[in-house]
Design a protein around this motif. Structure first.
Motif, PDB file in Angstrom:
ATOM      1  N   ILE A 194     -27.903  71.390  35.464  1.00  0.00           N
ATOM      2  CA  ILE A 194     -27.323  71.811  36.751  1.00  0.00           C
ATOM      3  C   ILE A 194     -28.026  73.086  37.213  1.00  0.00           C
ATOM      4  O   ILE A 194     -28.432  73.212  38.368  1.00  0.00           O
ATOM      5  CB  ILE A 194     -25.804  72.052  36.613  1.00  0.00           C
ATOM      6  CG1 ILE A 194     -25.081  70.768  36.234  1.00  0.00           C
ATOM      7  CG2 ILE A 194     -25.233  72.609  37.919  1.00  0.00           C
ATOM      8  CD1 ILE A 194     -23.639  70.995  35.825  1.00  0.00           C
ATOM      9  N   LEU A 203     -33.538  75.677  45.191  1.00  0.00           N
ATOM     10  CA  LEU A 203     -33.865  76.990  45.753  1.00  0.00           C
ATOM     11  C   LEU A 203     -35.367  77.155  45.893  1.00  0.00           C
ATOM     12  O   LEU A 203     -35.846  77.904  46.747  1.00  0.00           O
ATOM     13  CB  LEU A 203     -33.288  78.118  44.891  1.00  0.00           C
ATOM     14  CG  LEU A 203     -31.763  78.211  44.796  1.00  0.00           C
ATOM     15  CD1 LEU A 203     -31.350  79.525  44.171  1.00  0.00           C
ATOM     16  CD2 LEU A 203     -31.113  78.064  46.152  1.00  0.00           C
ATOM     17  N   LEU A 206     -36.658  75.741  49.288  1.00  0.00           N
ATOM     18  CA  LEU A 206     -36.054  76.270  50.523  1.00  0.00           C
ATOM     19  C   LEU A 206     -37.047  77.135  51.306  1.00  0.00           C
ATOM     20  O   LEU A 206     -37.748  77.949  50.724  1.00  0.00           O
ATOM     21  CB  LEU A 206     -34.811  77.092  50.195  1.00  0.00           C
ATOM     22  CG  LEU A 206     -33.499  76.318  50.160  1.00  0.00           C
ATOM     23  CD1 LEU A 206     -32.365  77.263  49.790  1.00  0.00           C
ATOM     24  CD2 LEU A 206     -33.205  75.660  51.499  1.00  0.00           C
TER      25      LEU A 206
ATOM     26  N   VAL B  37     -20.682  64.051  40.618  1.00  0.00           N
ATOM     27  CA  VAL B  37     -21.547  63.361  41.585  1.00  0.00           C
ATOM     28  C   VAL B  37     -21.429  64.040  42.952  1.00  0.00           C
ATOM     29  O   VAL B  37     -22.439  64.356  43.595  1.00  0.00           O
ATOM     30  CB  VAL B  37     -21.177  61.858  41.679  1.00  0.00           C
ATOM     31  CG1 VAL B  37     -21.847  61.216  42.882  1.00  0.00           C
ATOM     32  CG2 VAL B  37     -21.580  61.141  40.403  1.00  0.00           C
ATOM     33  N   THR B  40     -23.133  67.288  43.013  1.00  0.00           N
ATOM     34  CA  THR B  40     -24.593  67.170  42.937  1.00  0.00           C
ATOM     35  C   THR B  40     -25.160  66.712  44.275  1.00  0.00           C
ATOM     36  O   THR B  40     -26.187  67.224  44.726  1.00  0.00           O
ATOM     37  CB  THR B  40     -24.997  66.172  41.832  1.00  0.00           C
ATOM     38  OG1 THR B  40     -24.468  66.635  40.589  1.00  0.00           O
ATOM     39  CG2 THR B  40     -26.502  66.056  41.715  1.00  0.00           C
ATOM     40  N   PRO B  43     -25.391  69.661  47.328  1.00  0.00           N
ATOM     41  CA  PRO B  43     -26.547  70.570  47.421  1.00  0.00           C
ATOM     42  C   PRO B  43     -27.856  69.852  47.741  1.00  0.00           C
ATOM     43  O   PRO B  43     -28.667  70.382  48.509  1.00  0.00           O
ATOM     44  CB  PRO B  43     -26.597  71.242  46.038  1.00  0.00           C
ATOM     45  CG  PRO B  43     -25.779  70.402  45.155  1.00  0.00           C
ATOM     46  CD  PRO B  43     -24.734  69.782  46.016  1.00  0.00           C
ATOM     47  N   PHE B  44     -28.070  68.634  47.187  1.00  0.00           N
ATOM     48  CA  PHE B  44     -29.295  67.893  47.518  1.00  0.00           C
ATOM     49  C   PHE B  44     -29.316  67.558  49.012  1.00  0.00           C
ATOM     50  O   PHE B  44     -30.357  67.662  49.668  1.00  0.00           O
ATOM     51  CB  PHE B  44     -29.389  66.606  46.686  1.00  0.00           C
ATOM     52  CG  PHE B  44     -30.068  66.808  45.363  1.00  0.00           C
ATOM     53  CD1 PHE B  44     -31.455  66.785  45.263  1.00  0.00           C
ATOM     54  CD2 PHE B  44     -29.341  67.046  44.213  1.00  0.00           C
ATOM     55  CE1 PHE B  44     -32.087  66.987  44.048  1.00  0.00           C
ATOM     56  CE2 PHE B  44     -29.959  67.250  42.998  1.00  0.00           C
ATOM     57  CZ  PHE B  44     -31.338  67.219  42.915  1.00  0.00           C
ATOM     58  N   VAL B  47     -30.174  70.667  51.092  1.00  0.00           N
ATOM     59  CA  VAL B  47     -31.577  71.088  51.048  1.00  0.00           C
ATOM     60  C   VAL B  47     -32.484  70.034  51.667  1.00  0.00           C
ATOM     61  O   VAL B  47     -33.362  70.344  52.482  1.00  0.00           O
ATOM     62  CB  VAL B  47     -31.990  71.379  49.585  1.00  0.00           C
ATOM     63  CG1 VAL B  47     -33.490  71.605  49.493  1.00  0.00           C
ATOM     64  CG2 VAL B  47     -31.237  72.598  49.067  1.00  0.00           C
ATOM     65  N   MET B  48     -32.291  68.757  51.312  1.00  0.00           N
ATOM     66  CA  MET B  48     -33.197  67.712  51.799  1.00  0.00           C
ATOM     67  C   MET B  48     -33.028  67.493  53.295  1.00  0.00           C
ATOM     68  O   MET B  48     -33.994  67.232  54.004  1.00  0.00           O
ATOM     69  CB  MET B  48     -32.953  66.402  51.037  1.00  0.00           C
ATOM     70  CG  MET B  48     -33.413  66.471  49.592  1.00  0.00           C
ATOM     71  SD  MET B  48     -32.870  65.051  48.624  1.00  0.00           S
ATOM     72  CE  MET B  48     -34.176  63.887  48.991  1.00  0.00           C
ATOM     73  N   THR B  58     -27.805  78.508  52.708  1.00  0.00           N
ATOM     74  CA  THR B  58     -27.993  77.339  51.853  1.00  0.00           C
ATOM     75  C   THR B  58     -28.131  77.763  50.396  1.00  0.00           C
ATOM     76  O   THR B  58     -27.524  77.145  49.504  1.00  0.00           O
ATOM     77  CB  THR B  58     -29.241  76.552  52.305  1.00  0.00           C
ATOM     78  OG1 THR B  58     -29.162  76.318  53.702  1.00  0.00           O
ATOM     79  CG2 THR B  58     -29.334  75.222  51.585  1.00  0.00           C
ATOM     80  N   SER B  59     -28.909  78.834  50.118  1.00  0.00           N
ATOM     81  CA  SER B  59     -29.093  79.313  48.748  1.00  0.00           C
ATOM     82  C   SER B  59     -27.762  79.681  48.116  1.00  0.00           C
ATOM     83  O   SER B  59     -27.460  79.274  46.987  1.00  0.00           O
ATOM     84  CB  SER B  59     -29.995  80.545  48.720  1.00  0.00           C
ATOM     85  OG  SER B  59     -31.211  80.275  49.350  1.00  0.00           O
ATOM     86  N   VAL B  62     -25.705  76.571  47.417  1.00  0.00           N
ATOM     87  CA  VAL B  62     -26.234  75.795  46.282  1.00  0.00           C
ATOM     88  C   VAL B  62     -25.806  76.435  44.965  1.00  0.00           C
ATOM     89  O   VAL B  62     -25.375  75.757  44.030  1.00  0.00           O
ATOM     90  CB  VAL B  62     -27.776  75.695  46.378  1.00  0.00           C
ATOM     91  CG1 VAL B  62     -28.374  75.242  45.053  1.00  0.00           C
ATOM     92  CG2 VAL B  62     -28.180  74.730  47.486  1.00  0.00           C
ATOM     93  N   ILE B  63     -25.871  77.776  44.891  1.00  0.00           N
ATOM     94  CA  ILE B  63     -25.506  78.462  43.645  1.00  0.00           C
ATOM     95  C   ILE B  63     -24.007  78.357  43.390  1.00  0.00           C
ATOM     96  O   ILE B  63     -23.574  78.100  42.260  1.00  0.00           O
ATOM     97  CB  ILE B  63     -25.984  79.936  43.700  1.00  0.00           C
ATOM     98  CG1 ILE B  63     -27.516  79.945  43.645  1.00  0.00           C
ATOM     99  CG2 ILE B  63     -25.387  80.752  42.560  1.00  0.00           C
ATOM    100  CD1 ILE B  63     -28.153  81.284  43.531  1.00  0.00           C
ATOM    101  N   ALA B  66     -23.282  74.949  42.124  1.00  0.00           N
ATOM    102  CA  ALA B  66     -23.744  74.793  40.742  1.00  0.00           C
ATOM    103  C   ALA B  66     -22.731  75.399  39.778  1.00  0.00           C
ATOM    104  O   ALA B  66     -22.404  74.791  38.748  1.00  0.00           O
ATOM    105  CB  ALA B  66     -25.119  75.448  40.568  1.00  0.00           C
ATOM    106  N   GLN B  69     -19.782  73.137  39.536  1.00  0.00           N
ATOM    107  CA  GLN B  69     -20.082  71.935  38.752  1.00  0.00           C
ATOM    108  C   GLN B  69     -20.135  72.246  37.262  1.00  0.00           C
ATOM    109  O   GLN B  69     -19.709  71.438  36.432  1.00  0.00           O
ATOM    110  CB  GLN B  69     -21.401  71.313  39.219  1.00  0.00           C
ATOM    111  CG  GLN B  69     -21.540  69.881  38.716  1.00  0.00           C
ATOM    112  CD  GLN B  69     -22.874  69.253  39.059  1.00  0.00           C
ATOM    113  OE1 GLN B  69     -23.608  69.760  39.902  1.00  0.00           O
ATOM    114  NE2 GLN B  69     -23.179  68.161  38.404  1.00  0.00           N
TER     115      GLN B  69
END
Lengths: 206, 128
Positions: A194, A203, A206, B37, B40, B43-44, B47-48, B58-59, B62-63, B66, B69
């Motif tokens: 993870i 990251l 980005l 799921v 996960t 965050p994908f 970003v995508m 976004t950073s 995402v953290i 994480a 999770q």
């Protein structure tokens, strides 16, 4: 300890902790301490990567070399192998030797798919000239992700060893204890992943 | 021997392997899997799809996802709670988390200031 012996000891109360139970308990705690120490290794590698993640030395940047759809597939492989490992533990608790072995085999196959995809990614990057010697970023990347991949590879070897032992001796107390340690190790690797996919890949681009 | 262990896990029926071992249930594993799921995919997707169009937001997201999770995995897959192994598991984890935070945050902080003071021309964040 089987169900039969548990029923027998329930009829004859024992007012002491048997050696078997004591050894079992300290094994799981000791293995947890090992996992915590392994976490510290990964913390050092994450800190190194965090410091060096923009040191490209004029080489390729993270956004240029990292393949996000590929790592999404890899993440799915490891997450599925985590849940199938959980299914193996549930079957072990029900003492179904056949289904335990089946779910362990599925876990191993998804783990092998993960390692295979990662090796393919590494080979592609090295072929493009983005090997670990190219920049500090790539050195830190290959060290962190490679250490995790090595752990998964060793986990697969351990898994095969346990499958042979369960196949030959059955779900005896010792094998159940080993499988519980393996399960902790395998879920721990997913926890580390993870951090890897979030910090290194998401990251990074980005 | 078994009466103490039973008292700490009154809801569990299977004690064939070991009474004090971490127990999972199908419901627990499936709950953890669905949460993992979702945590996960988000965050994908962020970003995508470049959904927020803001790298800093976004950073951070995402953290945060994480960390959430990781907690989900600890609870549903590693069956960690304050009662397991008489609390020693949790104590070891708390100690490790403190060490990890000091190591990672400390390294980033110290190296950031070293860069600021010694290599202003190479800074990526802001000119020195």
């Amino acid at each position: 300890m089987s169900t039969e012996s548990a029923v027998q000891t329930a009829g004859q109360p024992a007012f002491y902790v048997t050696e078997e139970e004591h050894a079992h308990s300290s094994t799981l705690l000791g293995f947890w301490i090992y996992i915590m120490s392994d976490t510290l290794i990964f913390a050092a590698l994450f800190a190194t990567f965090g410091v060096l993640r923009h040191r490209y030395a004029g080489g390729p940047t993270a956004a240029e070399v990292l393949d996000i759809p590929g790592v999404a597939l890899n993440t799915a492989m490891l997450l599925i192998s985590s849940i199938t490992c959980g299914f193996a533990m549930l079957e072990m608790q029900k003492r179904n030797k056949g289904s335990t072995l089946f779910w362990l085999a599925v876990t191993g196959l998804f783990g092998a798919a993960f390692v295979g995809l990662e090796l393919h990614e590494f080979a592609t990057m090295i072929a493009e000239g983005a090997g670990p010697q190219r920049s500090a970023f790539l050195s830190a990347f290959f060290t962190l992700v490679g250490t995790h991949g090595t752990h998964v590879t060793i986990g697969i070897v351990w898994l095969i060893t346990l499958m042979v032992q369960v196949g030959r001796k059955g779900l005896i107390h010792e094998n159940a204890r080993r499988l519980m340690c393996f399960s902790m190790f395998w879920h721990f690797l997913d926890v580390i992943w993870i951090g890897v996919f979030s910090v290194v890949y998401l990251l990074g681009v980005l | 021997m078994s009466s103490d262990a039973h008292a700490s896990h009154p809801a569990d029926g299977h004690h064939a392997i070991a009474a004090d071992a971490p127990h999972g249930s199908m419901k627990g594993y499936l709950t953890g899997f669905v949460l993992a799921v979702v945590l996960t995919v988000i965050p994908f997707w962020l970003v995508m799809g470049n959904v927020l169009d803001n790298a800093v937001a976004t950073s951070i997201l995402v953290i945060v996802l994480a960390v959430v999770q990781i907690v989900v995995h600890m609870i549903y897959f590693l069956h960690l709670d304050t009662a397991s192994e008489g609390g020693w598991n949790m104590l070891a984890l708390i100690f490790t988390v403190i060490m990890v935070v000091i190591g990672i945050v400390g390294s980033l902080w110290v190296m950031y200031h070293l860069n600021l003071n010694m290599m202003p021309g190479m800074m990526t964040a802001r000119p020195g």
